[in-house]
Motif scaffolding. Sequence first.
Motif, short mmCIF file in Angstrom:
data_model
loop_
_atom_site.label_atom_id
_atom_site.label_comp_id
_atom_site.label_asym_id
_atom_site.label_seq_id
_atom_site.Cartn_x
_atom_site.Cartn_y
_atom_site.Cartn_z
N GLU A 1 1.18 -1.45 -0.15
CA GLU A 1 -0.17 0.11 0.40
C GLU A 1 0.57 0.67 0.01
OE1 GLU A 1 -2.82 -0.76 3.00
OE2 GLU A 1 -4.23 1.32 2.58
N ILE A 2 1.94 1.00 0.71
CA ILE A 2 2.39 2.41 0.96
C ILE A 2 3.77 2.35 -0.39
CG2 ILE A 2 4.80 3.17 1.66
CD1 ILE A 2 4.14 2.03 4.32
N LEU A 3 3.84 1.77 -1.20
CA LEU A 3 4.83 1.87 -2.64
C LEU A 3 3.70 2.32 -4.16
CD1 LEU A 3 7.60 -1.34 -2.91
CD2 LEU A 3 7.16 0.66 -1.59
N THR A 4 2.59 2.10 -3.44
CA THR A 4 1.65 2.07 -5.01
C THR A 4 0.43 3.91 -3.98
OG1 THR A 4 -0.50 0.68 -3.50
CG2 THR A 4 1.13 -0.01 -5.57
N LYS A 5 0.48 4.17 -3.04
CA LYS A 5 -0.12 4.83 -2.47
C LYS A 5 -0.02 5.92 -2.29
CE LYS A 5 -4.81 2.62 -2.31
NZ LYS A 5 -4.44 1.30 -3.13
N PHE A 6 1.91 5.81 -1.76
CA PHE A 6 1.91 6.77 -0.22
C PHE A 6 3.40 7.98 -1.09
CE2 PHE A 6 0.90 6.98 4.14
CZ PHE A 6 -0.27 5.63 4.15
N ILE A 7 3.77 6.40 -1.98
CA ILE A 7 5.13 7.29 -2.08
C ILE A 7 5.51 6.63 -3.84
CG2 ILE A 7 6.36 7.31 0.22
CD1 ILE A 7 8.17 4.91 -0.04
N SER A 8 6.64 7.40 -4.63
CA SER A 8 6.92 6.37 -5.61
C SER A 8 8.41 6.39 -5.61
CB SER A 8 6.77 7.67 -7.32
OG SER A 8 7.65 6.93 -7.94
N LEU A 9 8.66 4.77 -5.05
CA LEU A 9 9.68 4.59 -4.54
C LEU A 9 11.44 4.62 -5.39
CD1 LEU A 9 11.64 3.78 -1.79
CD2 LEU A 9 10.94 1.65 -2.20
N ILE A 10 11.68 5.29 -5.96
CA ILE A 10 11.97 5.22 -7.35
C ILE A 10 13.20 4.45 -7.13
CG2 ILE A 10 13.38 6.60 -8.16
CD1 ILE A 10 10.77 8.07 -8.80
N PHE A 11 14.14 4.50 -6.11
CA PHE A 11 14.78 3.25 -6.65
C PHE A 11 15.57 2.80 -5.22
CE2 PHE A 11 19.01 1.64 -5.71
CZ PHE A 11 19.18 0.67 -6.77
N HIS A 12 14.87 1.51 -4.59
CA HIS A 12 15.68 0.64 -3.81
C HIS A 12 16.61 -0.49 -4.35
CE1 HIS A 12 15.29 -1.06 0.16
NE2 HIS A 12 14.87 -0.73 0.70
N SER A 13 17.39 -0.80 -4.07
CA SER A 13 18.43 -1.84 -4.01
C SER A 13 17.98 -3.30 -4.21
CB SER A 13 19.91 -1.75 -3.05
OG SER A 13 20.66 -2.88 -3.95
N THR A 14 17.18 -3.29 -2.75
CA THR A 14 16.49 -4.69 -2.79
C THR A 14 15.12 -5.14 -2.78
OG1 THR A 14 17.16 -4.36 -0.26
CG2 THR A 14 16.14 -6.24 -0.40
N LEU A 15 14.56 -3.37 -3.50
CA LEU A 15 14.03 -4.00 -4.16
C LEU A 15 12.99 -3.63 -5.61
CD1 LEU A 15 11.19 -2.21 -0.88
CD2 LEU A 15 11.88 -5.11 -1.66
N SER A 16 13.67 -3.02 -5.89
CA SER A 16 13.75 -2.30 -7.15
C SER A 16 13.86 -3.70 -8.73
CB SER A 16 15.12 -1.79 -7.63
OG SER A 16 14.66 -0.28 -7.49
N THR A 17 13.28 -4.05 -9.20
CA THR A 17 13.45 -4.58 -10.82
C THR A 17 14.69 -3.88 -11.54
OG1 THR A 17 11.56 -3.55 -11.75
CG2 THR A 17 10.96 -5.07 -10.95
N ALA A 18 15.14 -2.89 -11.60
CA ALA A 18 16.13 -2.50 -13.16
C ALA A 18 17.75 -3.21 -11.65
CB ALA A 18 15.70 -0.95 -12.41
N THR A 19 17.99 -2.75 -12.68
CA THR A 19 19.14 -3.64 -12.16
C THR A 19 20.50 -3.15 -13.04
OG1 THR A 19 20.77 -5.60 -10.51
CG2 THR A 19 19.69 -6.00 -12.59
N GLY A 20 21.69 -3.12 -12.55
CA GLY A 20 22.73 -2.85 -13.69
C GLY A 20 23.07 -1.40 -14.01
N ASP A 21 23.09 -1.33 -15.49
CA ASP A 21 22.80 0.44 -15.84
C ASP A 21 22.24 0.48 -15.75
OD1 ASP A 21 25.32 -0.36 -16.60
OD2 ASP A 21 25.50 -0.49 -18.82
N THR A 22 20.61 -0.01 -15.62
CA THR A 22 19.02 0.86 -15.83
C THR A 22 19.60 1.18 -14.48
OG1 THR A 22 18.89 -1.79 -17.02
CG2 THR A 22 16.90 0.56 -16.43
#
Lengths: 307, 504
Positions: free
Chosen positions: A69-90
């Motif tokens: 709920e926090i990730l979809t309704k409170f904040i936009s978590l642009i980057f978090h090393s443990t949760l982000s699908t983006a990896t490496g260069d992206t």
Amino acid sequence: MSKLSRREFLSISTKLCAMMGLGAGAVPRMAEALGQLAAGNPPVLWLQGLSCSGCSLSFLNSEDPGPGEILTKFISLIFHSTLSTATGDTAMKIVQETMQRGGFFLVVEGAIPAGMPEACLMRHEPVSALVSRAARKAQMVIAIGSCAAFGGIPAADNNPTGATSVPAFLKNEGITVPTIVLPGCPCHPDWFVGTLAHVLKFGGPELDDLGRPKVFFSKIVHEQCPRFTDYEREKFAGTFSQDGCLFKLGCLGPNTRADCTLRYWNSRTNTCIKAGSPCIGCASESFARKAEFPFYTKIAGTSLPKK
Amino acid sequence: MAKKVMIDPITRIEGHLSIRLEVDANRVTDAYSAGEMFRGFEIILRGRDPLDAQQITQRICGVCPVSHGTASVLAQDMAYGVTVPKNGRLARNLILGANYIQSHIIHFYQLSAFDFVDMEAITQYQGSDPLLCDMKAWVQSQTSTNMVYPAAPFLPRYAGRYLEDPQANILAVKNYLQALEMRALAHQMAAIFGGKIPHVPTLVPGGVTERVTTRQIIEYQSKLRKLQTFINKCYLPDVIAVASAFPEYFQIGKGCGNFLVFGVFANSDGSQSTFFPSGVLTNTYLRSFDHTKIAEDVLYSLFSSPSGLSPSDGETVPAPGKSGAYSWVKAPRYEGIPMEVGPLARMLVACRQGDPPQVKEEIDRLLSRLGQGPDALLSTMGRHAARAIECKIVADQCAQWVEELVPDQPTFQDFEIPESTSGYGLTEAPRGALGHWITVENRKIARYQCVVPTTWNCSPRDDRGVPGPMEQALIGTPIQDENNPIEATRVVRSFDPCLACAVH
């Protein structure tokens, strides 16, 4: 808020830019800022220094609202090393672009290896340099956990990395940015989520002289202790796992400001002193720092009274 | 000519890891794994009160603090000569077991699933589940506005082949969201006897500080039943769905083929053996484990301390600028050989020994369901399968252990700390074999060394130039698109790397 089409969006952005005397070049940025507002999600950039990810895991223990709920309704978590699908260069591109753009909330988990920048790298760049650049462009910094807030174990006696807290590091870099510290090892999810919600809905909460929100850190653990009556009746535990006040085992409740003895942990399941464990002062500014100041007093070598 | 491909940072693992690949003709020809963060726990512990150790070492890792706490109290139990009462052994198992469940669930769903699952399929959802309707509306609103990074942190991602069946994807997204609650529930279960988590306060030499009541027993059972249902109805089927859609990953990421297990979970009868047995498996040859055969090389690690030391004599002297070195991770070897550790190692060693018997039964059932032979386990997908099987077996065993607790019986035996002593604690973190070695002089810690699962798995080359287990697993991996090396990240994540642990 009703949803706008992309065309309506750009049209509004153009009008707003004109109203504010900004050129056409500003339209995309205005549209982007509006987009974030429309989605209602302020951007959050989460960086890890000398950390164990314990505060991230603790954040995921948040309940009502839960992390989804926090990730979809409170904040936009642009980057978090443990949760982000983006990896490496992206991932690196996201971090760099977000830092250039500015205006985000910067969460830092972990201490900063000020004396050995090579002790924490991301894409060959010291994380200390990343935090420094990010903090200059952030609208607010939240130092989550005792390592970020006060230095914690990485900054303890004999540490080889010259580790320091985030506020001390920023001060040394000459960076002035509103900063909130949320100690605790780990930081209680309520302390983080409660502070975040307060910041987003009502602005920054009232802080004490160490930068902690008073609403969570003004009370002394000992004064709200579930074993306080044992203390008053001078009924002391002689060793672990006994009834009674844990003071003679080295309990640091009297030296520690936090509301964990009222709030409990893990959705009100339990808390240290209730479970027979002396407070080790994990939320205190001196947590684990001095080698000669142990967590427990059981070491004395003289046998403590037994059951 | 080989092209260099950097993957830095590797996200959706614990900590700071970078991978450098050499890719030639769409295949990895060489790989380097580098730990990028160092704190110096072993140095910080020197000169401290020995009882600080189980608290400080838990802070090595917020994902598996219980395992470090367990290794530390086992080392101190030995050093102080204290025997833990039965309730204490059971309570320790129940705390550790709860965190195994937490760790395995978060690894599959939060850390790995989106390497295979297409979360954008949620926009095709037509049902009425409130969670999924919310998620669909959110993704749609995010992707239709002008945000630079819509639906972060779930997008963007590598281009590549993802699961194609929309229903399977939608179900996996639903289970991703449910897994967030389930892993928090497993943490609550750990806190019943652990006090709080991450970083449980109740672990002490001699047992645990929390006591046992009937109320706690039924609370643990109630939470555990929900988790068992989730493991059986969601986790195992989702692993099967992913494994069926990506069978090629039973051939990719084999690794060194050597497996090491220290053994974990004290048997409640107080015997020296453990529920998951120790053992060393090299080229399908099983032999018994001897901790004195461990040594850590540092030629390619950023330390100036001597190479090849045994952990009981280990040293940690950082040398950040050291020439030729490329990682903060040391290179532990068993009789000079790299070893893979983790759930796959535990399941293979237990299967070979037929102990506990349910391991072989579960493995055989899963392999026949997937139409794979036993060799397929030595792979990227085999690691996921072994982890899921282990999660089920640990949950089922916790249900047994909690039944054995006796309310109001002691969980702790008092002890004295001798002037000088030493001990070691061997256990298994969710990620694999974990050992702590402690030396006490003048009632202070004189030496403390940790050899941690990811130290084994993500180690750099050893002094003989032999790559570490994950480096070996990466070599040979097909890479379709060097700009989107998703195949390599799938191999890396199958090891469940924890870099805060590996370097400490």
